[in-house]
Design a protein around this motif. Structure first.
Motif, PDB file in Angstrom:
ATOM      1  N   SER A   1     106.969   4.503 -59.548  1.00  0.00           N
ATOM      2  CA  SER A   1     106.152   3.384 -60.152  1.00  0.00           C
ATOM      3  C   SER A   1     106.638   1.925 -59.362  1.00  0.00           C
ATOM      4  N   ALA A   2     105.577   1.204 -59.412  1.00  0.00           N
ATOM      5  CA  ALA A   2     105.540  -0.384 -58.693  1.00  0.00           C
ATOM      6  C   ALA A   2     105.081  -1.306 -59.442  1.00  0.00           C
ATOM      7  N   GLY A   3     105.488  -1.442 -60.708  1.00  0.00           N
ATOM      8  CA  GLY A   3     104.638  -2.728 -61.536  1.00  0.00           C
ATOM      9  C   GLY A   3     103.639  -2.172 -62.400  1.00  0.00           C
ATOM     10  N   GLN A   4     103.733  -0.860 -62.747  1.00  0.00           N
ATOM     11  CA  GLN A   4     102.628  -0.071 -63.589  1.00  0.00           C
ATOM     12  C   GLN A   4     103.396  -0.129 -64.943  1.00  0.00           C
ATOM     13  N   ALA A   5     102.446  -0.028 -66.025  1.00  0.00           N
ATOM     14  CA  ALA A   5     102.752  -0.014 -67.312  1.00  0.00           C
ATOM     15  C   ALA A   5     101.803   0.805 -68.185  1.00  0.00           C
ATOM     16  N   THR A   6     102.259   1.500 -69.302  1.00  0.00           N
ATOM     17  CA  THR A   6     101.236   2.170 -70.073  1.00  0.00           C
ATOM     18  C   THR A   6     100.166   0.903 -70.601  1.00  0.00           C
ATOM     19  N   PRO A   7      98.959   1.291 -70.371  1.00  0.00           N
ATOM     20  CA  PRO A   7      97.750   0.362 -70.774  1.00  0.00           C
ATOM     21  C   PRO A   7      98.239  -0.197 -72.302  1.00  0.00           C
ATOM     22  N   PRO A   8      97.813  -1.288 -72.721  1.00  0.00           N
ATOM     23  CA  PRO A   8      98.069  -2.012 -73.962  1.00  0.00           C
ATOM     24  C   PRO A   8      97.262  -1.218 -75.167  1.00  0.00           C
TER      25      PRO A   8
ATOM     26  N   ALA B   1     113.069  -0.867 -65.448  1.00  0.00           N
ATOM     27  CA  ALA B   1     111.899  -0.511 -66.612  1.00  0.00           C
ATOM     28  C   ALA B   1     112.122  -0.941 -67.891  1.00  0.00           C
ATOM     29  N   GLY B   2     111.133  -1.143 -68.619  1.00  0.00           N
ATOM     30  CA  GLY B   2     111.287  -1.322 -70.025  1.00  0.00           C
ATOM     31  C   GLY B   2     110.577  -0.215 -70.967  1.00  0.00           C
ATOM     32  N   LEU B   3     111.001   0.641 -71.935  1.00  0.00           N
ATOM     33  CA  LEU B   3     110.469   1.509 -72.615  1.00  0.00           C
ATOM     34  C   LEU B   3     110.378   0.879 -74.065  1.00  0.00           C
ATOM     35  N   ARG B   4     109.162   1.206 -74.758  1.00  0.00           N
ATOM     36  CA  ARG B   4     109.303   0.778 -76.262  1.00  0.00           C
ATOM     37  C   ARG B   4     108.893   1.973 -76.929  1.00  0.00           C
ATOM     38  N   PHE B   5     109.591   2.344 -78.117  1.00  0.00           N
ATOM     39  CA  PHE B   5     109.304   3.159 -78.965  1.00  0.00           C
ATOM     40  C   PHE B   5     108.692   2.914 -80.168  1.00  0.00           C
ATOM     41  N   GLU B   6     107.626   3.345 -80.825  1.00  0.00           N
ATOM     42  CA  GLU B   6     106.695   3.119 -81.820  1.00  0.00           C
ATOM     43  C   GLU B   6     107.512   2.862 -83.088  1.00  0.00           C
ATOM     44  N   ASP B   7     108.756   3.466 -83.203  1.00  0.00           N
ATOM     45  CA  ASP B   7     109.443   3.197 -84.511  1.00  0.00           C
ATOM     46  C   ASP B   7     110.751   2.385 -84.194  1.00  0.00           C
ATOM     47  N   GLU B   8     110.838   1.571 -83.149  1.00  0.00           N
ATOM     48  CA  GLU B   8     111.852   0.644 -82.946  1.00  0.00           C
ATOM     49  C   GLU B   8     111.012  -0.707 -82.510  1.00  0.00           C
ATOM     50  N   SER B   9     111.794  -1.839 -82.839  1.00  0.00           N
ATOM     51  CA  SER B   9     111.135  -3.122 -82.587  1.00  0.00           C
ATOM     52  C   SER B   9     111.406  -3.645 -81.153  1.00  0.00           C
ATOM     53  N   GLY B  10     112.358  -3.367 -80.639  1.00  0.00           N
ATOM     54  CA  GLY B  10     112.857  -3.897 -79.279  1.00  0.00           C
ATOM     55  C   GLY B  10     112.287  -3.016 -78.225  1.00  0.00           C
ATOM     56  N   VAL B  11     112.495  -3.516 -76.924  1.00  0.00           N
ATOM     57  CA  VAL B  11     112.297  -2.756 -75.651  1.00  0.00           C
ATOM     58  C   VAL B  11     113.501  -2.284 -75.296  1.00  0.00           C
ATOM     59  N   CYS B  12     113.720  -1.098 -74.701  1.00  0.00           N
ATOM     60  CA  CYS B  12     114.747  -0.599 -74.051  1.00  0.00           C
ATOM     61  C   CYS B  12     114.713  -0.709 -72.664  1.00  0.00           C
ATOM     62  N   THR B  13     115.614  -1.536 -72.101  1.00  0.00           N
ATOM     63  CA  THR B  13     115.707  -1.977 -70.641  1.00  0.00           C
ATOM     64  C   THR B  13     116.280  -1.068 -69.990  1.00  0.00           C
ATOM     65  N   LEU B  14     115.987  -0.204 -68.916  1.00  0.00           N
ATOM     66  CA  LEU B  14     116.585   0.852 -68.031  1.00  0.00           C
ATOM     67  C   LEU B  14     116.772   0.072 -66.626  1.00  0.00           C
ATOM     68  N   LYS B  15     118.079   0.493 -66.162  1.00  0.00           N
ATOM     69  CA  LYS B  15     118.409   0.090 -64.710  1.00  0.00           C
ATOM     70  C   LYS B  15     118.974   1.361 -64.226  1.00  0.00           C
ATOM     71  N   PRO B  16     119.209   1.229 -62.719  1.00  0.00           N
ATOM     72  CA  PRO B  16     119.568   2.547 -62.106  1.00  0.00           C
ATOM     73  C   PRO B  16     121.036   3.182 -62.879  1.00  0.00           C
ATOM     74  N   GLY B  17     120.731   4.437 -62.964  1.00  0.00           N
ATOM     75  CA  GLY B  17     121.897   5.307 -63.701  1.00  0.00           C
ATOM     76  C   GLY B  17     121.732   5.470 -65.254  1.00  0.00           C
ATOM     77  N   ASP B  18     120.777   4.756 -65.694  1.00  0.00           N
ATOM     78  CA  ASP B  18     120.296   4.758 -67.177  1.00  0.00           C
ATOM     79  C   ASP B  18     119.597   5.955 -67.393  1.00  0.00           C
ATOM     80  N   TYR B  19     119.956   6.714 -68.576  1.00  0.00           N
ATOM     81  CA  TYR B  19     119.016   8.044 -68.609  1.00  0.00           C
ATOM     82  C   TYR B  19     119.018   7.743 -70.600  1.00  0.00           C
ATOM     83  N   LEU B  20     117.909   8.683 -70.755  1.00  0.00           N
ATOM     84  CA  LEU B  20     117.625   8.750 -72.234  1.00  0.00           C
ATOM     85  C   LEU B  20     116.722  10.099 -72.348  1.00  0.00           C
ATOM     86  N   HIS B  21     116.956  10.400 -73.661  1.00  0.00           N
ATOM     87  CA  HIS B  21     116.162  11.687 -74.244  1.00  0.00           C
ATOM     88  C   HIS B  21     114.860  11.146 -75.191  1.00  0.00           C
TER      89      HIS B  21
END
Length: 107
Positions: free
Chosen positions: A35-42, A61-81
């Protein structure tokens, strides 16, 4: 045997995210995403049939989950399921440097 390096052959400027399958076996798919500046469309939420485990190797990168209010910020080494059908979206990826992900999709 197939081998390679996930950091090799990262393309120069990209207009859209690049998805590259590294491995497909049965119900498992491992892909490299660049990725290089891309995001999911509004207003769009991703709702996947399969589970996804993702690790960020470079960039940010920043990910948002519909059932959470904040953005999950990821940096190198971070992972999630991300369980199947957990609606989410990519809010942003770093526009200054490539964001490199490994994503494992499975049932």
């Amino acid at each position: 045997m197939k081998s390679g390096n996930v950091f090799a052959n990262v393309p120069g400027p990209v207009d859209a995210e690049i998805f590259e399958d590294l491995l497909r076996v049965g119900n498992l798919k491992l892909e490299r995403i660049v990725s290089a500046g891309q995001a999911t469309p509004p207003g769009v939420w991703l709702d996947q049939e399969n589970h996804e485990w993702v690790v960020l190797l470079a960039g940010s990168a920043g990910l948002r989950f519909e059932d959470e209010s904040g953005v999950c910020t990821l940096k190198p080494g971070d992972y999630l399921h991300i369980p199947a059908h957990r609606r989410h979206r990519v809010e942003w990826t770093d526009p200054r440097e490539k964001t490199l992900w490994l994503a494992l999709h499975y049932r």
